[in-house]
Design an enzyme around this catalytic site. Structure first.
Site, PDB file in Angstrom:
ATOM      1  N   ASP A  80      47.568  39.923  53.373  1.00 41.94           N
ATOM      2  CA  ASP A  80      47.156  38.944  52.375  1.00 41.94           C
ATOM      3  C   ASP A  80      46.921  37.613  53.079  1.00 41.94           C
ATOM      4  O   ASP A  80      47.825  37.087  53.718  1.00 41.94           O
ATOM      5  CB  ASP A  80      48.281  38.792  51.344  1.00 41.94           C
ATOM      6  CG  ASP A  80      47.765  38.733  49.931  1.00 41.94           C
ATOM      7  OD1 ASP A  80      46.757  38.044  49.721  1.00 41.94           O
ATOM      8  OD2 ASP A  80      48.361  39.361  49.040  1.00 41.94           O
TER       9      ASP A  80
ATOM     10  N   ASP B 252      43.022  35.642  49.195  1.00 38.69           N
ATOM     11  CA  ASP B 252      43.513  35.134  47.916  1.00 38.69           C
ATOM     12  C   ASP B 252      42.574  34.045  47.380  1.00 38.69           C
ATOM     13  O   ASP B 252      42.131  33.181  48.154  1.00 38.69           O
ATOM     14  CB  ASP B 252      44.920  34.560  48.159  1.00 38.69           C
ATOM     15  CG  ASP B 252      45.624  34.168  46.883  1.00 38.69           C
ATOM     16  OD1 ASP B 252      45.855  35.047  46.047  1.00 38.69           O
ATOM     17  OD2 ASP B 252      45.960  32.973  46.731  1.00 38.69           O
TER      18      ASP B 252
ATOM     19  N   GLU C 122      39.806  38.103  46.339  1.00 35.91           N
ATOM     20  CA  GLU C 122      40.292  37.922  44.972  1.00 35.91           C
ATOM     21  C   GLU C 122      39.488  36.772  44.381  1.00 35.91           C
ATOM     22  O   GLU C 122      39.467  35.680  44.925  1.00 35.91           O
ATOM     23  CB  GLU C 122      41.777  37.577  44.963  1.00 35.91           C
ATOM     24  CG  GLU C 122      42.301  37.382  43.551  1.00 35.91           C
ATOM     25  CD  GLU C 122      43.575  36.540  43.477  1.00 35.91           C
ATOM     26  OE1 GLU C 122      44.291  36.691  42.477  1.00 35.91           O
ATOM     27  OE2 GLU C 122      43.836  35.730  44.382  1.00 35.91           O
TER      28      GLU C 122
ATOM     29  N   HIS D  64      50.861  43.257  41.448  1.00 30.65           N
ATOM     30  CA  HIS D  64      52.135  42.536  41.376  1.00 30.65           C
ATOM     31  C   HIS D  64      52.146  41.435  40.316  1.00 30.65           C
ATOM     32  O   HIS D  64      53.201  40.852  40.057  1.00 30.65           O
ATOM     33  CB  HIS D  64      52.439  41.925  42.748  1.00 30.65           C
ATOM     34  CG  HIS D  64      51.399  40.947  43.173  1.00 30.65           C
ATOM     35  ND1 HIS D  64      50.124  41.343  43.554  1.00 30.65           N
ATOM     36  CD2 HIS D  64      51.408  39.584  43.265  1.00 30.65           C
ATOM     37  CE1 HIS D  64      49.413  40.275  43.859  1.00 30.65           C
ATOM     38  NE2 HIS D  64      50.154  39.200  43.693  1.00 30.65           N
ATOM     39  N   ASP D  65      51.008  41.131  39.720  1.00 35.55           N
ATOM     40  CA  ASP D  65      50.924  40.064  38.712  1.00 35.55           C
ATOM     41  C   ASP D  65      50.725  40.598  37.295  1.00 35.55           C
ATOM     42  O   ASP D  65      50.535  39.812  36.369  1.00 35.55           O
ATOM     43  CB  ASP D  65      49.747  39.125  39.033  1.00 35.55           C
ATOM     44  CG  ASP D  65      50.077  38.135  40.138  1.00 35.55           C
ATOM     45  OD1 ASP D  65      51.276  37.834  40.331  1.00 35.55           O
ATOM     46  OD2 ASP D  65      49.144  37.670  40.812  1.00 35.55           O
TER      47      ASP D  65
END
Length: 535
Positions: free
Chosen positions: A95, A190, A242, A316-317
């Site tokens: 990430d 990200d 993302e 994860h969100d």
């Protein structure tokens, strides 16, 4: 192998496996489960951030880009992970959080100490704009006692980096190359569509200021520079951006091969279809018509424009998709396999979030004391303040909290689900029945294995075009894939009731390639059935 026939497995390292007994997952835990991942058949593991961080935003506030946070292990552990994964044909995706940096990072500290070289690494202005932070409040904070303000689109401890500065770009390109030299081939960037900011940042009352910094044309230039300077040199590289509040047209540009930007893009529109009036902290049934329309629009337009989607239900969100879209108390297994087929047979690269392959569901937490996610704790207080009773507020937290997907991986039915010998950082859920020991020979895991192998072996699935089908059918999401004269019709029933349909004429004499039931009743889909017809 290309990213088109690969499947990527996301690990939230904190919650995968703890080998030290401190209650937090670590790199050695991941290494110990590589045989399990090789059996599943995935090609790459994406790790959420593992760098040193004050942890104000789950590691997305990085204080050192080129080190390992001791809570997860050492650089030597990381190097072992790369080597051991490679032996099993698995690559690693890291990430990369390059839009902003922790205010604990040396760059920001030097800027604050008055170094003009580092002050130009950030957006520092005499007057703040009216932009709203993604975490609420102003996107600007006082820059020390200078009377100026610095930009933070996220937490106040996450200062946005100034990509207009060539020195910033060079530093960040060096970060990517540092990890490439360690043997990393995958990079997830990200909120990367926010990096193309103007020289002078201006107020804009529209949509909290988002048009001023989202998907700006300059972003494409920066991504091309990043590509050329780093991962573009590696034919094995897999990159995903993302994209925050993005558009299809931009995602085509970000991911079209001739543009030399990224392999693919993430967008989140489909995971907002259970937000009442666009508000997350609400209790609302999901809007299937909207979900279907989003999948069809993105599927067809990205196909026509040669863009490439990253496909996912979980991360994860997000709360677990089974809880959101399935009558999971009655149809957990059929629902899990139907959701899997709906994206693994589609056009794009599928992502599996840890535990999804065994049909994990949200934990049944009993009180707010069980939750640790700061967003959930704040939302609970906001819900109370807006007039909800404690019971109503808690019910909303239960269905929407990010902690739903962050509970430890469920390896077995022992006290802490085989995750840790200590006290887990977050309580475990419903592991008595749902765990790897029970599920590895079961329908969900075996169906995932089948889908992952199909993508590797059949170009119709990895390369084919996407065309919407059965758009008027009330409970059916369906599409046709086509490649070199072969066609696949994928039908999924998003309902807990049987649904009648009429098979398209050209598929009447087809063979069944995939079916999550052992039988097929002509012209009827069973509850949560997924079936694919090949001609």
């Amino acid at each position: 192998m290309t990213f088109k026939n690969q499947v990527i497995y996301q690990i939230y390292p904190k919650s995968y496996l703890d080998t030290t007994g401190n209650g937090v997952g670590d790199l050695r835990g991941i290494i110990s489960k590589l045989d399990y991942l090789a059996d599943l058949g995935i090609d790459m593991i994406w790790l959420n951030p593992i760098y040193p961080s004050p942890q104000r935003d789950n590691g997305y506030d990085i204080s050192d880009y080129v080190a390992i946070d001791p809570v997860f292990g050492t650089m030597s552990d990381f190097e072992t992970l790369i080597q051991e994964a490679k032996k099993r044909g698995i690559d690693v995706m890291l990430d990369m959080v390059l839009n902003h940096v922790s205010t604990e990072h040396e760059w920001f500290k030097k800027a604050l100490a008055g170094d003009p070289y580092y002050q130009d690494f950030f957006f520092i202005q005499d007057e703040p704009t009216d932009w709203v932070s993604k975490f609420g409040g102003s996107a600007w904070a006082p820059f020390g006692d200078t009377g100026k303000y610095y930009l933070h689109l996220f937490d106040v401890t996450q200062a946005d980096l100034n990509w207009r500065n060539e020195n910033v770009r060079k530093e960040l390109f060096d970060v990517v190359n540092f990890w490439r030299e360690k043997g990393v081939h995958g990079f997830r960037f990200d909120v990367i569509n926010l990096i193309g900011k103007d020289a002078l940042l201006k107020s804009n009352p529209v949509n909290e200021g988002k048009p001023e910094y989202t998907d700006k044309p300059l972003t494409h230039d920066y991504l091309q520079l990043l590509n050329t300077a780093s991962f573009g040199k590696d034919s094995k590289s897999v990159t995903v951006g993302e994209m925050s509040s993005t558009t299809i047209d931009n995602c085509i540009l970000y991911s079209r091969p001739d543009r030399q930007e990224l392999s693919m893009t993430f967008n989140f529109h489909h995971l907002k279809v259970d937000y009442a009036d666009g508000q997350k902290w609400t209790k609302s049934p999901f809007d299937f018509a909207q979900l279907k329309q989003l999948f069809h629009t993105w599927g067809e337009k990205m196909s026509e424009g040669q863009g490439w989607n990253a496909l996912f239900w979980n991360n994860h969100d997000q709360p677990r998709a089974i809880n959101r879209f399935i009558d999971y108390k009655n149809f957990r297994v059929k629902g899990a396999t139907m959701l899997a087929a709906s994206i693994h047979l589609s056009r794009g690269t599928p992502y599996v979030y840890m535990g999804e392959e065994i049909g994990m569901i949200d934990p049944d937490f009993e009180s707010m004391a069980d939750y640790v996610d700061v967003e959930s704790i704040n939302a609970y207080q906001a819900l109370l303040a807006s007039g909800h009773t404690p019971e109503q507020a808690f019910e909303i937290i239960q269905i929407k909290s990010r902690d739903n997907s962050r509970t430890p991986m469920q390896w077995d039915n022992t006290a802490n689900a085989g995750f840790s010998t200590g006290i887990p950082w977050l309580a475990t859920g419903n592991h008595a029945e749902i765990n790897v020991v029970n599920e590895q020979s079961g329908d969900v895991y075996q169906f995932y294995k089948q889908l992952i192998q199909l993508r590797k072996s059949d170009q119709l699935i990895s390369e084919g075009t996407y065309q919407a089908a059965y758009q008027a059918a009330e409970h059916i999401y369906a599409f046709i894939r086509e490649f070199e004269g072969r066609k696949l019709l994928v039908l999924t029933n998003f309902s807990n009731q049987p649904v009648d349909f009429e098979l398209l004429t050209e598929f009447v004499d087809s063979e069944i390639l995939v079916n999550n039931y052992t039988t097929y009743t002509p012209n009827q889909l069973q509850p949560y059935q997924a079936i694919a017809f090949l001609v």
